[in-house]
Structures are given as C-alpha cells and as structure tokens.
Design a protein around this motif. Structure first.
Motif, short mmCIF file in Angstrom:
data_model
loop_
_atom_site.label_atom_id
_atom_site.label_comp_id
_atom_site.label_asym_id
_atom_site.label_seq_id
_atom_site.Cartn_x
_atom_site.Cartn_y
_atom_site.Cartn_z
N PRO A 181 -1.08 44.25 20.28
CA PRO A 181 -2.01 45.33 20.63
C PRO A 181 -3.44 44.82 20.84
O PRO A 181 -3.96 44.05 20.02
N ALA A 182 -4.06 45.27 21.93
CA ALA A 182 -5.44 44.87 22.20
C ALA A 182 -6.36 45.37 21.09
O ALA A 182 -7.27 44.65 20.64
N THR A 183 -6.12 46.62 20.67
CA THR A 183 -6.86 47.19 19.54
C THR A 183 -5.86 47.88 18.61
O THR A 183 -4.89 48.49 19.09
N PRO A 184 -6.02 47.73 17.31
CA PRO A 184 -7.09 46.97 16.67
C PRO A 184 -6.78 45.49 16.47
O PRO A 184 -7.66 44.73 16.09
N ARG A 185 -5.51 45.07 16.72
CA ARG A 185 -5.08 43.73 16.33
C ARG A 185 -5.97 42.63 16.91
O ARG A 185 -6.55 41.82 16.16
N LEU A 186 -6.07 42.54 18.23
CA LEU A 186 -6.77 41.41 18.84
C LEU A 186 -8.29 41.59 18.83
O LEU A 186 -9.02 40.71 18.39
N ARG A 187 -8.75 42.75 19.30
CA ARG A 187 -10.20 42.96 19.43
C ARG A 187 -10.86 43.21 18.08
O ARG A 187 -11.95 42.72 17.81
N GLY A 188 -10.20 44.00 17.24
CA GLY A 188 -10.84 44.39 15.99
C GLY A 188 -10.59 43.47 14.82
O GLY A 188 -11.37 43.45 13.86
N ASN A 189 -9.49 42.68 14.87
CA ASN A 189 -9.14 41.85 13.72
C ASN A 189 -9.11 40.35 14.04
O ASN A 189 -9.85 39.58 13.45
N GLU A 190 -8.24 39.97 14.97
CA GLU A 190 -8.01 38.53 15.12
C GLU A 190 -9.18 37.78 15.75
O GLU A 190 -9.54 36.69 15.28
N LEU A 191 -9.77 38.32 16.79
CA LEU A 191 -10.89 37.61 17.40
C LEU A 191 -12.09 37.52 16.45
O LEU A 191 -12.69 36.45 16.31
N PRO A 192 -12.47 38.62 15.75
CA PRO A 192 -13.54 38.48 14.76
C PRO A 192 -13.21 37.47 13.67
O PRO A 192 -14.09 36.73 13.21
N ARG A 193 -11.94 37.44 13.24
CA ARG A 193 -11.55 36.45 12.23
C ARG A 193 -11.75 35.03 12.77
O ARG A 193 -12.22 34.14 12.06
N THR A 194 -11.41 34.81 14.03
CA THR A 194 -11.55 33.49 14.62
C THR A 194 -13.01 33.06 14.66
O THR A 194 -13.34 31.92 14.31
N CYS A 195 -13.87 33.96 15.08
CA CYS A 195 -15.30 33.64 15.11
C CYS A 195 -15.83 33.40 13.71
O CYS A 195 -16.69 32.52 13.49
N ASN A 196 -15.35 34.17 12.75
CA ASN A 196 -15.76 33.98 11.36
C ASN A 196 -15.33 32.61 10.85
O ASN A 196 -16.10 31.91 10.16
N GLN A 197 -14.10 32.17 11.20
CA GLN A 197 -13.64 30.85 10.79
C GLN A 197 -14.54 29.76 11.36
O GLN A 197 -14.89 28.80 10.67
N LEU A 198 -14.89 29.89 12.63
CA LEU A 198 -15.75 28.89 13.26
C LEU A 198 -17.11 28.83 12.56
O LEU A 198 -17.66 27.74 12.33
N ARG A 199 -17.64 29.99 12.21
CA ARG A 199 -18.95 30.00 11.55
C ARG A 199 -18.87 29.50 10.11
O ARG A 199 -19.79 28.85 9.61
N GLN A 200 -17.75 29.78 9.43
CA GLN A 200 -17.58 29.22 8.09
C GLN A 200 -17.47 27.70 8.17
O GLN A 200 -17.99 26.98 7.29
N ALA A 201 -16.81 27.19 9.20
CA ALA A 201 -16.73 25.75 9.38
C ALA A 201 -18.11 25.16 9.65
O ALA A 201 -18.44 24.07 9.17
N ALA A 202 -18.93 25.89 10.42
CA ALA A 202 -20.30 25.43 10.68
C ALA A 202 -21.10 25.35 9.38
O ALA A 202 -21.85 24.39 9.14
N ALA A 203 -20.96 26.37 8.53
CA ALA A 203 -21.68 26.38 7.25
C ALA A 203 -21.23 25.22 6.37
O ALA A 203 -22.05 24.56 5.72
N ALA A 204 -19.91 24.97 6.32
CA ALA A 204 -19.41 23.85 5.52
C ALA A 204 -19.88 22.51 6.07
O ALA A 204 -20.11 21.55 5.31
N THR A 205 -20.05 22.44 7.38
CA THR A 205 -20.57 21.22 7.99
C THR A 205 -22.00 20.99 7.56
O THR A 205 -22.39 19.86 7.22
N ARG A 206 -22.80 22.04 7.58
CA ARG A 206 -24.21 21.88 7.22
C ARG A 206 -24.40 21.52 5.75
O ARG A 206 -25.23 20.68 5.40
#
Length: 536
Positions: free
Chosen positions: A103-128
């Motif tokens: 499902p485009a919503t809520p699965r992909l747009r509301g949950n999975e894509l935000p989770r992916t961006c959150n993972q990338l930003r958490q990795a950035a924080a751990a890098t710093r």
C-alpha cells in the motif's frame, strides 16, 4: 509507473561513479505488477563477469580512500541522502507501490520511507559522535584498540519485502556499512529494480556533493546464481549482508566462508507466540483480533510475522481459533510480492499439510496476479513434538500454524524443540496468574530468540539503539549482532584493531591522548570523556 517511456531501453548500471550500460549482460528482466502479474517498467540488465569485476575493482580502490575520510563528510552524505529521499517521496512511493503491491499509504509513504530516512540520519549521528569505534586504552601496557573500517567493500543483498528500509542501496545494512566508512556494492532485489535505480540516483548525487570517492555506492540489479556465488567468495570483499531465503543465504554463506568473508545473513523465522491460559481467558477476542491483524499485515510478508501460535485446549482456545478462522476466511486473497514468493508459500503450505497439519481455511492461490488466500492450519501438540522439524517450515505470506496444547508443561516441551528465531512472544494475564508459567517459558525461549516480547505481536521492528534484529541460527548467521539499531548494527562492518606502543601522533584520532569531541572511551578500565593526562 514512472519510467514507462524506457520500456524498450535497457537501464544502466551504477559502477565507479558512472551510469553505464552493462558490458556483458547475461540476460535482462522487467519488474512485475503483483496485482495483475503483468510486466511493467523498463528493461534491466542481468550483469555478467565483466560488470562484477569492474564493480569489485572500483570498490576495492575506493575502500582505503573512504576509510581515511573524515566523519563529517560521511555524515553529510547520509543527511543529504535522507533529505533527497524525502523531497522525492511521491515518485519513490509510486515506483515502490507499482513494483511490490504494498500500500502506498500508510505503509510506504507514512511508515517505511520515513523509517528509512530516520535510519540514514541515525547513522549520520553515530558517524559524528564516533560511538561505534568503542576505544579501549591501557596506558600502562601501551595498548590501544578500537573498531575501524574494514578497508574493503561490503556487498549488500537487498530483500524483496522492504523496497526502502532494507533496500541494498538505502536500507539499514547500507547505512551501517557506509557509517563504518566502507564502500557498498548494492545487489538490488529484482522485484523492485526501478525503485532501487531511483534511490541510487539520489545516493550518487549526495555522494558527489559530499566529496566521497566515486565508487562509494555502486548498483547491480541482478546476476546469475553461479556468478552470485563467485562474487560472494571474492576475497576482496570485507563483509556481506543478506536478507532472504534460507536456501539462498546458506549457499552464499558457504561461498563466503570458504574465502573467510564474514557473512551476516537473516534467513528465516517463525516468531512463535505463546498464549498463556490466563491471558486467553482474560481477553481472548482481543488476542484474536490482534493476531489476525498482525499475521495479515502486509500480506504476511514480514520477517517477524507470527507464523506459529501455541493455543491452549479448552473452550477459550476453541473460541480463539474460531474467531481467527472467521477473520481469515472473510479476507480476500492478498497480493504477494512476486511469483517466487507465491510459489514458496504454496510449497511451504504443502509441506506442513504433508507433515500432518490440518487446513482450517485458505490454502489456495488467487485468480489474478500473485495472490494467495489467508491460510490457517492447526496441529495437535503431540504431533508437533513427534516431528518438530516437519512443522518448522517458514510460510512467508498470510499464513500461520496453530498448535493446540493441553497445558503449560506441554508448551515448555514444545518451546524446547524450536530452532533459533528472531522473536518469541509470551502473552500473560494482567492479574499475575500466568507469571510462574511466563518465567518458565521465558527461560526456555531466551536462548532461542533474539528478542523476547511480552503482550505484543512481533510484527514490526523499532529502529532503536536497544534493538536486536537477529538471533540464533537459522534466524541469523551471527547471533551476536543486529541488523537494526545504531550504533550496534555498524559493528558488523568493522575490524577490531589494536595499536601497541605506537606514538600518539601516529594513532587514529579516537585513540590519541586528546579526546576528539567528547567521545566516551574506556581508559584504564574507567569509562570517561576526559583527555589522557587531564588533571594529572
């Protein structure tokens, strides 16, 4: 679906920082619409030896450059990549929905894509903050150790069920490998090639802007099985991350083991759920609703789907089974990710029935596309215990096996036969009447599961530093590590390096006397953020 104008062209590969045509493709393929079963989108190449060799050579050359790159550049890339995905959310979601049927919503747009961006930003924080390096210093002995980049590329195999959050070119394995300053060769899943290509386009631009080596991120769409095994056994790799089938993962692991390459595989899990008597008597209808919603969510295509439920005999248990059976039977056949998933599900259901499981409802494929009816099976505890291996087939999809047990003692005996699992769940009564049974069962389950859960279905994996998404074999091949949760997930793609009597000026920044940026370090058995010699 975006990219429709390219139907008659073959999509390029991302190798050594350039989008280029396959040199020696061994064939081509297109994605499929799971709802209709029809081919969609452009043609993608199945790479041959020359493409794989070029990607390996480029990644190997980039590895020492990336290892020497400062944390801020890596973090800037990860943050910019996350921002680019957010800005392109509508197109990405449209692509992923078309290729996976999710499902485009809520699965992909509301949950999975935000989770992916959150993972990338958490990795950035751990890098710093460099916390993943975990420096340990013994000043008297002159020894200093920390976790460091592998100095070799990481090969990531993406699964079919998470086109963003576990994608080989954007998911948690990717983010963790990059945070550890290793190049990634992303082997996309052929079920969602256009989605992977779009993600890689954003990754390449963000890497260029951050000034990372050209081969930091590379993308191959597919390879023949024999070439995949050859790639997995190439000693130029530093590690491999894989999420997928047990058979495929074990074949790749064998190739990697022969070359001494660490293989981090997530292979299969039944995620057993035990309904203790007090809990079932207290809130049986609510448990039936909760289980049905969990098992059918996303067409059951989660690695943490509750595929095995242990239900007490008696009136409360009978009512639970009848309630769940009605819910499953009332649900129309659900779309699966691919023809392969459908075939594997039907094979697993057949194996369970041949072992002696009784079909309560479902069991049939749908009329159109890659659909399958929600399926519920049941077996008596004594039959399960007589042949535990015969009933431990992961049925990836909207399917679960209910095991009827006479008492808690039989529950514990059944728990003792289970293979390694990602999760194990125990439901207890609020009045404490199940607590002794909970403790006994938890003691048996604890060494068999990565995550022990109370009063909550296992579906879903929170991205948290405290998460463990792994477990004993065959849930994963490395039970001491997690695929989700930073900074712990980064440790899979690091080397523990020791420096003996090395002068301060020649040490990595994390191990020098002066602490870089308040990093928590263990100095002479004391955790501290102080510089060495401070206050002396």
């Amino acid at each position: 679906m975006p990219g429709g104008a390219e139907v008659n062209t073959v999509a390029p590969l991302l190798i050594a920082g350039q989008w280029q045509a396959a040199q020696d493709g061994t064939g081509s393929f297109r994605a499929f619409d799971p709802a209709s079963g029809e081919a969609i989108g452009p043609v993608f190449p199945r790479s041959g030896v020359a493409d794989v060799e070029q990607a390996l050579a480029a990644a190997s050359a980039a590895a020492p450059q990336l290892a020497a790159t400062g944390p801020e550049c890596i973090a800037a890339f990860l943050d910019a990549y996350a921002a680019a995905l957010e800005a392109d959310a509508e197109t990405l979601v449209q692509l992923a929905h078309a290729e996976t049927g999710l499902p485009a919503t809520p699965r992909l747009r509301g949950n999975e894509l935000p989770r992916t961006c959150n993972q990338l930003r958490q990795a950035a924080a751990a890098t710093r903050n460099r916390s993943w390096t975990q420096p340990v210093i013994d000043t008297a002995a002159g020894l200093r150790t920390h976790h460091a980049p592998l100095g070799k590329p990481v090969l990531v195999f993406g699964p079919n069920n998470f086109p963003f959050a576990f994608n080989a070119v954007s998911g948690g394995d990717f983010a963790a490998a990059i945070a550890a300053r290793n190049p990634v060769i992303a082997k996309a899943h052929p079920a969602h090639p256009a989605t992977s290509r779009r993600l890689a386009e954003h990754a390449r631009r963000a890497a260029d802007t951050a000034g990372l080596p050209a081969a930091t991120v590379q993308l191959l769409y597919d390879v023949e099985p024999a070439l995949g095994l050859r790639l997995a056994g190439d000693a130029r790799l530093g590690a491999i991350a894989f999420t997928g089938s047990r058979a495929g993962g074990l074949a790749l692991k064998q190739a990697a083991d022969a070359a001494g390459i660490p293989f981090f595989g997530e292979l299969s899990s039944l995620n057993p759920v035990f309904l203790l008597p007090g809990a079932l008597a207290e809130r049986g209808p609510a448990l039936a609703e909760e289980f049905s919603g969990s098992c059918l969510l996303g067409s059951g295509q989660f690695c943490t789907n509750p595929g095995l439920v242990i239900v007490p005999e008696g009136a409360a248990g009978d009512a639970f089974v009848a309630d769940v059976q009605a819910r499953f039977a009332a649900t129309a056949p659900l779309p699966l990710l691919s023809q392969g998933v459908l075939a594997s599900l039907r094979k697993a259901i057949t194996a369970l029935r041949e072992a002696g499981a009784q079909l309560l409802c479902g069991g049939e494929a749908g009329d159109t596309g890659f659909r399958h009816a929600p399926t519920l099976l049941t077996v008596a505890a004594q039959d399960f215990l007589a042949n535990p291996q015969g009933f431990q087939h992961e049925a990836f999809g909207p399917c679960s096996l209910l095991v009827r047990v006479a008492d808690v003692a039989r529950m514990q005996a059944l728990a003792a036969t289970l293979e390694g699992q990602l999760t194990g769940t125990l439901y207890r009564a609020a009045d404490g009447s199940d607590d002794d049974a909970w403790q006994a069962l938890a003691a048996t389950l604890r060494p068999r599961v990565g995550r022990l859960i109370a009063n909550r279905m296992p579906t879903g994996v929170l991205v948290s530093p405290a998460q463990q998404h792994g477990g004993p074999f065959p849930a994963s091949t490395q039970p001491g590590f997690t695929a989700v949760g930073l900074p712990a997930a980064i440790l899979r793609f690091t080397a523990l390096q020791a420096y003996d009597n090395v002068p301060d000026a020649l040490l990595p920044p994390e191990l020098r006397d002066r602490n870089p940026g308040g990093l928590l370090r263990c100095i002479d058995r004391q955790w501290t953020t102080a510089d060495i010699g401070a206050g002396a």
